[in-house]
Design an enzyme around this catalytic site. Structure first.
Site, PDB file in Angstrom:
ATOM      1  N   ASP A   1       5.719   9.645   5.497  1.00 18.55           N
ATOM      2  CA  ASP A   1       5.234  11.008   5.293  1.00 18.55           C
ATOM      3  C   ASP A   1       5.122  11.271   3.798  1.00 18.55           C
ATOM      4  O   ASP A   1       5.589  10.473   2.991  1.00 18.55           O
ATOM      5  CB  ASP A   1       6.110  12.057   6.003  1.00 18.55           C
TER       6      ASP A   1
ATOM      7  N   TYR B   1       5.476  12.498  -0.112  1.00 19.49           N
ATOM      8  CA  TYR B   1       6.600  12.852  -0.980  1.00 19.49           C
ATOM      9  C   TYR B   1       6.836  14.356  -0.887  1.00 19.49           C
ATOM     10  O   TYR B   1       5.893  15.138  -0.803  1.00 19.49           O
ATOM     11  CB  TYR B   1       6.277  12.480  -2.428  1.00 19.49           C
TER      12      TYR B   1
ATOM     13  N   PHE C   1       2.367   6.487  -0.792  1.00 23.43           N
ATOM     14  CA  PHE C   1       3.042   5.827  -1.915  1.00 23.43           C
ATOM     15  C   PHE C   1       2.521   6.266  -3.280  1.00 23.43           C
ATOM     16  O   PHE C   1       3.128   5.950  -4.304  1.00 23.43           O
ATOM     17  CB  PHE C   1       2.965   4.290  -1.809  1.00 23.43           C
TER      18      PHE C   1
ATOM     19  N   HIS D   1      10.727  -2.216   4.304  1.00 20.34           N
ATOM     20  CA  HIS D   1      10.196  -1.153   3.449  1.00 20.34           C
ATOM     21  C   HIS D   1      10.572  -1.417   1.993  1.00 20.34           C
ATOM     22  O   HIS D   1      11.646  -1.972   1.715  1.00 20.34           O
ATOM     23  CB  HIS D   1      10.761   0.200   3.910  1.00 20.34           C
TER      24      HIS D   1
END
Length: 237
Positions: free
Chosen positions: A67, A69, A80, A193
């Site tokens: 989701d 930031y 990202f 991740h």
């Protein structure tokens, strides 16, 4: 969702989702949150920025995030990525470290990834909004169903692509998508991740960037220039 923009070629593929009851419920939820004075990231015009930046016919690579930031000034619709002038977040720092190790690309001083999106890298979050300061606060409100439709639309196109799945959320999302099974024409790369909590468990050393370029080149689809310009142009997607 009259305040947002969506590329017409995406509308042709997933526009029917906007007529579904879940999307009406999502729209009502977002309107209620804003009416209550909640701050939502990114700004409404950027909710679909990933799709606007990378039309479906241009997609060569898909990177799935979780989701947006949830800090001020960070999110602008590409997973990202952060806006110019914002400190590079820890997960993206680790992505840059792996890129440097994998391809020798020097780490960028900023975190604005529009250069990737413009080359056919779809930077798609699972949820497209979040409440300020509240990670994962808009999960389960309907966005997942919409982005499932986007991923399925990309996977159903037989032109070979690379799906980069970092972490369990991305991997679970793609697990049941038709077109990403054992007989898929696409390359599916899975790794932990890049978060500092998990990057040392197999993200570092996974070499996603060189594998992506090798596959695309073999399929006659060119390669991605992963090196980011030192001075990003613009402050929004």
């Amino acid at each position: 969702m009259a305040e947002v923009k969506l590329h017409p070629d995406w509308l042709a593929r997933v526009g029917g989702e906007f007529a579904q009851p879940y999307m009406a419920a999502l729209k009502a939820f977002l309107a209620d949150q804003r009416a209550k004075g909640k701050t939502i990231y990114p700004r409404p015009r950027d909710w679909f920025a990933a799709l606007d930046a990378t039309p479906p016919q241009d997609v060569r690579v898909v990177i799935l995030g979780q989701d947006p930031y949830h800090g001020p000034g960070q999110a602008h619709g590409l997973c990202f990525s952060v806006q110019p002038g914002v400190r590079v977040p820890p997960s993206l720092v680790n992505i840059y470290k792996e890129l440097e190790s994998d391809l020798g690309v020097a780490r960028a001083s900023h975190g604005y990834l529009k250069h990737w999106a413009g080359q056919g890298v779809l930077l798609l979050n699972n949820c497209l909004t979040v409440e300020a300061g509240q990670a994962a606060s808009h999960q389960g409100k309907g966005w997942e169903r919409f982005t499932d439709a986007v991923v399925a639309a990309v996977a159903s196109d037989p032109a070979p692509k690379v799906f980069i799945l970092w972490g369990s959320h991305a991997q679970k999302k793609a697990a049941n998508v038709p077109g990403l099974g054992a007989d898929s024409p696409h390359l599916v790369l899975r790794a932990p991740h890049p978060s500092p909590l998990s990057a040392h468990n197999g993200f570092f050393g996974s070499r996603p960037f060189s594998q992506t370029n090798a596959f695309l080149a073999a399929q006659g689809r060119g390669t991605i220039d992963w090196a980011l310009p030192e001075h990003p142009d613009g402050a929004s997607a």
